[in-house]
Design a protein around this motif. Structure first.
Motif, short mmCIF file in Angstrom:
data_model
loop_
_atom_site.label_atom_id
_atom_site.label_comp_id
_atom_site.label_asym_id
_atom_site.label_seq_id
_atom_site.Cartn_x
_atom_site.Cartn_y
_atom_site.Cartn_z
N LYS A 11 19.87 -12.81 -21.56
CA LYS A 11 19.50 -11.81 -20.60
C LYS A 11 19.61 -12.45 -19.20
O LYS A 11 19.65 -11.98 -18.18
N ARG A 19 21.60 -10.31 -14.29
CA ARG A 19 22.68 -9.64 -15.07
C ARG A 19 22.56 -10.64 -16.41
O ARG A 19 21.89 -11.75 -16.23
N PRO A 20 23.14 -10.43 -17.43
CA PRO A 20 23.03 -11.13 -18.39
C PRO A 20 23.72 -12.46 -18.06
O PRO A 20 24.82 -12.67 -17.40
N PHE A 23 27.52 -13.05 -17.63
CA PHE A 23 28.37 -12.58 -16.41
C PHE A 23 28.07 -13.47 -15.27
O PHE A 23 28.14 -13.38 -14.01
N ALA A 52 27.44 -7.58 -27.26
CA ALA A 52 26.83 -7.39 -25.77
C ALA A 52 25.54 -7.05 -25.82
O ALA A 52 24.99 -6.38 -26.61
N TRP A 56 25.66 -3.27 -21.65
CA TRP A 56 26.69 -4.02 -20.98
C TRP A 56 27.93 -4.05 -21.91
O TRP A 56 28.64 -5.00 -21.75
N GLU A 57 28.22 -3.26 -22.79
CA GLU A 57 29.24 -2.92 -23.74
C GLU A 57 30.56 -2.77 -22.64
O GLU A 57 31.57 -3.61 -23.14
N GLU A 58 30.57 -1.97 -22.04
CA GLU A 58 31.57 -1.59 -21.19
C GLU A 58 31.89 -2.86 -20.24
O GLU A 58 33.26 -3.19 -20.05
N PRO A 59 31.24 -3.38 -19.44
CA PRO A 59 31.42 -4.73 -18.65
C PRO A 59 32.02 -5.81 -19.41
O PRO A 59 32.84 -6.42 -19.06
N CYS A 60 31.62 -5.89 -20.72
CA CYS A 60 32.40 -6.83 -21.64
C CYS A 60 33.73 -6.48 -22.01
O CYS A 60 34.68 -7.28 -22.08
N THR A 75 33.38 -4.74 -29.81
CA THR A 75 32.28 -4.91 -28.82
C THR A 75 31.12 -4.33 -29.46
O THR A 75 30.97 -3.12 -29.49
N THR A 77 26.80 -3.93 -29.98
CA THR A 77 25.28 -4.08 -29.14
C THR A 77 24.48 -4.97 -29.76
O THR A 77 24.29 -4.92 -31.20
#
Length: 82
Positions: A11, A19-20, A23, A52, A56-60, A75, A77
């Motif tokens: 986290k 943000r995680p 990132f 992820a 936040w899957e898409e940003p990964c 990817t 979750t």
């Protein structure tokens, strides 16, 4: 066959991030980009699965695309807690 599982679901709270932690920036790029690039370049690794944080899957996926990490196969979750 050797696969890597990139646990990117932290986290970032202890770092004071919104943000995680995957990132968090290291130089101009996010930590996840540095790690994906190195894993992808390894001759030992044939595939990569990224765990992820929820949402936040898409940003990964975009981070993998940004560094052209072609070995990322999936990817998924990660959980809400450890």
């Amino acid at each position: 066959m050797v696969w890597a599982v990139l646990a990117a679901a932290g986290k970032g709270e202890r770092l004071g991030l919104d943000r995680p932690k995957a990132f968090a920036k290291l130089g101009e790029r996010a930590l996840i980009e540095h790690v994906l690039e190195r894993l992808d370049a390894s001759e030992w690794i044939q595939g990569i699965v990224v765990a992820a944080p929820p949402g936040w899957e898409e940003p990964c996926i975009l981070a993998a695309e940004e560094v052209a990490a072609t070995k990322v196969a999936e990817t998924v979750t990660g959980g809400e807690t450890r």
